[in-house]
Scaffold this motif. Structure first.
Motif, PDB file in Angstrom:
ATOM      1  N   ALA A 178       0.851  -1.193   0.000  1.00 27.67           N
ATOM      2  CA  ALA A 178       0.000   0.000   0.000  1.00 27.67           C
ATOM      3  C   ALA A 178       0.885   1.241   0.000  1.00 27.67           C
ATOM      4  N   SER A 179       0.313   2.375  -0.422  1.00 31.28           N
ATOM      5  CA  SER A 179       1.086   3.618  -0.515  1.00 31.28           C
ATOM      6  C   SER A 179       0.500   4.691   0.396  1.00 31.28           C
ATOM      7  N   PHE A 180       1.387   5.341   1.175  1.00 32.98           N
ATOM      8  CA  PHE A 180       0.995   6.429   2.066  1.00 32.98           C
ATOM      9  C   PHE A 180       1.866   7.659   1.753  1.00 32.98           C
ATOM     10  N   ARG A 181       1.776   8.186   0.551  1.00 39.16           N
ATOM     11  CA  ARG A 181       2.566   9.359   0.162  1.00 39.16           C
ATOM     12  C   ARG A 181       1.855  10.635   0.625  1.00 39.16           C
ATOM     13  N   LYS A 182       2.558  11.439   1.413  1.00 36.17           N
ATOM     14  CA  LYS A 182       2.037  12.716   1.916  1.00 36.17           C
ATOM     15  C   LYS A 182       0.715  12.537   2.657  1.00 36.17           C
ATOM     16  N   SER A 183       0.524  11.388   3.285  1.00 31.70           N
ATOM     17  CA  SER A 183      -0.682  11.153   4.075  1.00 31.70           C
ATOM     18  C   SER A 183      -0.582  11.902   5.404  1.00 31.70           C
ATOM     19  N   VAL A 184      -1.740  12.211   5.992  1.00 31.89           N
ATOM     20  CA  VAL A 184      -1.777  12.849   7.310  1.00 31.89           C
ATOM     21  C   VAL A 184      -1.918  11.748   8.345  1.00 31.89           C
ATOM     22  N   LEU A 185      -0.836  11.495   9.060  1.00 28.88           N
ATOM     23  CA  LEU A 185      -0.828  10.426  10.064  1.00 28.88           C
ATOM     24  C   LEU A 185      -0.665  11.058  11.446  1.00 28.88           C
ATOM     25  N   VAL A 186      -1.787  11.300  12.106  1.00 29.37           N
ATOM     26  CA  VAL A 186      -1.797  11.904  13.438  1.00 29.37           C
ATOM     27  C   VAL A 186      -2.554  10.965  14.380  1.00 29.37           C
ATOM     28  N   ARG A 187      -1.857  10.464  15.397  1.00 33.28           N
ATOM     29  CA  ARG A 187      -2.441   9.503  16.347  1.00 33.28           C
ATOM     30  C   ARG A 187      -3.009   8.284  15.621  1.00 33.28           C
ATOM     31  N   THR A 188      -2.439   7.953  14.491  1.00 35.93           N
ATOM     32  CA  THR A 188      -2.846   6.766  13.739  1.00 35.93           C
ATOM     33  C   THR A 188      -2.233   5.540  14.401  1.00 35.93           C
ATOM     34  N   ASP A 189      -3.031   4.487  14.522  1.00 36.06           N
ATOM     35  CA  ASP A 189      -2.600   3.283  15.231  1.00 36.06           C
ATOM     36  C   ASP A 189      -2.501   2.117  14.252  1.00 36.06           C
ATOM     37  N   PHE A 190      -1.262   1.641  14.033  1.00 36.25           N
ATOM     38  CA  PHE A 190      -1.041   0.446  13.222  1.00 36.25           C
ATOM     39  C   PHE A 190      -0.659  -0.677  14.183  1.00 36.25           C
ATOM     40  N   ASN A 191      -1.440  -1.752  14.231  1.00 40.71           N
ATOM     41  CA  ASN A 191      -1.077  -2.852  15.121  1.00 40.71           C
ATOM     42  C   ASN A 191      -1.408  -4.202  14.507  1.00 40.71           C
ATOM     43  N   LYS A 192      -0.508  -5.127  14.709  1.00 42.88           N
ATOM     44  CA  LYS A 192      -0.674  -6.524  14.262  1.00 42.88           C
ATOM     45  C   LYS A 192      -1.055  -6.619  12.786  1.00 42.88           C
ATOM     46  N   SER A 193      -0.530  -5.725  11.968  1.00 39.49           N
ATOM     47  CA  SER A 193      -0.872  -5.697  10.546  1.00 39.49           C
ATOM     48  C   SER A 193       0.355  -6.015   9.699  1.00 39.49           C
ATOM     49  N   SER A 194       0.110  -6.381   8.449  1.00 41.56           N
ATOM     50  CA  SER A 194       1.203  -6.668   7.531  1.00 41.56           C
ATOM     51  C   SER A 194       1.560  -5.402   6.760  1.00 41.56           C
ATOM     52  N   LEU A 195       2.847  -5.009   6.833  1.00 41.57           N
ATOM     53  CA  LEU A 195       3.322  -3.817   6.131  1.00 41.57           C
ATOM     54  C   LEU A 195       4.479  -4.167   5.201  1.00 41.57           C
ATOM     55  N   VAL A 196       4.409  -5.342   4.609  1.00 43.99           N
ATOM     56  CA  VAL A 196       5.456  -5.786   3.682  1.00 43.99           C
ATOM     57  C   VAL A 196       5.364  -4.978   2.386  1.00 43.99           C
ATOM     58  N   GLY A 197       6.415  -4.240   2.092  1.00 40.98           N
ATOM     59  CA  GLY A 197       6.424  -3.440   0.867  1.00 40.98           C
ATOM     60  C   GLY A 197       5.604  -2.167   0.957  1.00 40.98           C
ATOM     61  N   THR A 198       5.023  -1.884   2.113  1.00 40.70           N
ATOM     62  CA  THR A 198       4.234  -0.666   2.301  1.00 40.70           C
ATOM     63  C   THR A 198       5.167   0.534   2.266  1.00 40.70           C
ATOM     64  N   LYS A 199       4.730   1.617   1.576  1.00 42.33           N
ATOM     65  CA  LYS A 199       5.593   2.771   1.360  1.00 42.33           C
ATOM     66  C   LYS A 199       5.043   4.005   2.049  1.00 42.33           C
ATOM     67  N   PHE A 200       5.869   4.616   2.929  1.00 42.65           N
ATOM     68  CA  PHE A 200       5.554   5.888   3.565  1.00 42.65           C
ATOM     69  C   PHE A 200       6.523   6.919   3.003  1.00 42.65           C
ATOM     70  N   THR A 201       6.035   7.839   2.191  1.00 46.28           N
ATOM     71  CA  THR A 201       6.894   8.795   1.500  1.00 46.28           C
ATOM     72  C   THR A 201       6.478  10.221   1.818  1.00 46.28           C
ATOM     73  N   ASP A 202       7.448  11.063   2.190  1.00 38.43           N
ATOM     74  CA  ASP A 202       7.182  12.484   2.497  1.00 38.43           C
ATOM     75  C   ASP A 202       6.075  12.607   3.535  1.00 38.43           C
ATOM     76  N   VAL A 203       6.195  11.822   4.623  1.00 37.64           N
ATOM     77  CA  VAL A 203       5.148  11.780   5.646  1.00 37.64           C
ATOM     78  C   VAL A 203       5.710  12.228   6.991  1.00 37.64           C
ATOM     79  N   LYS A 204       4.916  13.016   7.728  1.00 38.88           N
ATOM     80  CA  LYS A 204       5.228  13.328   9.117  1.00 38.88           C
ATOM     81  C   LYS A 204       4.308  12.489   9.983  1.00 38.88           C
ATOM     82  N   LEU A 205       4.884  11.543  10.721  1.00 39.41           N
ATOM     83  CA  LEU A 205       4.113  10.670  11.594  1.00 39.41           C
ATOM     84  C   LEU A 205       4.077  11.308  12.982  1.00 39.41           C
ATOM     85  N   THR A 206       2.890  11.723  13.426  1.00 43.16           N
ATOM     86  CA  THR A 206       2.745  12.438  14.690  1.00 43.16           C
ATOM     87  C   THR A 206       1.885  11.628  15.667  1.00 43.16           C
ATOM     88  N   GLY A 207       2.473  11.238  16.788  1.00 42.97           N
ATOM     89  CA  GLY A 207       1.721  10.465  17.772  1.00 42.97           C
ATOM     90  C   GLY A 207       1.259   9.117  17.256  1.00 42.97           C
TER      91      GLY A 207
END
Length: 316
Positions: A178-207
């Protein structure tokens, strides 16, 4: 004497309720799937430290593994809400209203609906609920999904570019490629998930919380980590070169051969897995901080561990 058969049954029951496979549970515990299989067959039993981690991963009390434990009741086999209308009927009705002009935003339940390759680009969907939904290659580009949850869904190759994912939860969801380019990630919770090949590009991860994840094949490019918690995750071999970390906590995660070359670290805490053993020290010794810049407190805490090479670090 421990009743290994009873304990094995309890582990298997709790694991299945959380929709976690034996292989996934093994990854969270940094052990082999064969070891989990032996537990569930009653051939062996976890040690006390592993019991503590199991209770956190499976969301059960430690007493759950005791012979004297009694369930609070089996009235409802899961936490799924009971709707007066069928999920499919409700989803069809609410999807039809997504393009409407009304200001009021209703809570959308998209449970067990086939949404493969669906076009959700630009939609406003607050507190939406995607549970056990096929979302393969779904396009959410530019959408506002504030407060929405994704649980046990297949979101492989989904497009979350530019999406507002504030207060969203991804639990036991397949986000491979999956692709998360310039996504707004604020207090986002990722747990027990598969992130194989997942791309976070130009992202500020806050909380953001990254809990019990295998991140070894996850791609982070030009990211800022602000107030992020890495907990019980597998980061072995990861390269965070040039990234910025502010108020970040690495708690009991596997950090073998992780590189922070040229990274900036301010108020960053490293808590080693389990007890501080020789094995933990040897693993952490492989972390590279060459060319990194860090504040005095982060530097002092790392220096106090006596195991990492800080000779090429700049204190700011």
């Amino acid at each position: 004497m421990l009743n290994t058969k009873m304990i094995g049954n309890r582990i298997a029951e709790a694991r299945k309720k959380k929709n976690i496979s034996q292989a996934q549970l093994a990854q969270f515990l940094f052990i082999s799937p064969q070891a989990v299989g032996k537990w569930e067959r009653g051939e062996s039993s976890p040690d006390i430290i592993t019991f503590n981690r199991l209770s956190e991963i499976l969301d059960v009390d430690l007493n759950y593994f005791s012979e004297n434990f009694q369930s609070a009741g089996d009235e409802t086999p899961s936490n799924m809400p009971i709707d007066s209308t069928s999920d499919n009927e409700q989803a069809t009705h609410e999807l039809a209203n997504l393009s409407g002009t009304q200001e009021r935003q209703v809570r959308i339940n998209l449970t067990a609906v086939n949404l493969q390759e669906s076009d959700f680009a630009g939609v406003i969907l607050h507190k939406g609920k995607f549970k056990t939904s096929p979302l393969w290659r779904a396009d959410f580009a530019g959408a506002d999904l504030t407060g929405s949850s994704f649980e046990a869904s297949d979101a492989r190759e989904a497009n979350f570019d530019g999406v507002n994912l504030t207060d969203c939860t991804f639990s036991a969801t397949n986000l491979a490629d999956a692709s998360f380019r310039k996504s707004v990630l604020v207090r986002t919770d990722f747990n027990k998930s598969s992130l194989v090949g997942t791309k976070f590009t130009d992202v500020k991860l806050t909380g953001v919380k990254l809990t019990m994840l295998d991140l070894r094949k996850t791609i982070f490019e030009n990211c800022i980590f602000n107030g992020v918690d890495f907990k019980y995750s597998d980061l072995r071999g990861m390269h965070f070169d040039g990234h910025t970390f502010i108020g970040v906590q690495f708690e009991k995660s596997a950090l073998n051969d992780v590189s922070f070359t040229g990274a900036t670290l301010r108020n960053v805490s490293f808590r080693l897995p389990f007890s501080v053993t020789n094995k933990s020290y040897r693993a952490f010794k492989t972390v590279c901080f060459d060319g990194a810049m860090m504040d005095k407190l982060t530097y002092a805490a790392l220096k106090g561990l006596w195991v990492v090479d800080l000779s090429k670090v700049t204190v700011i």
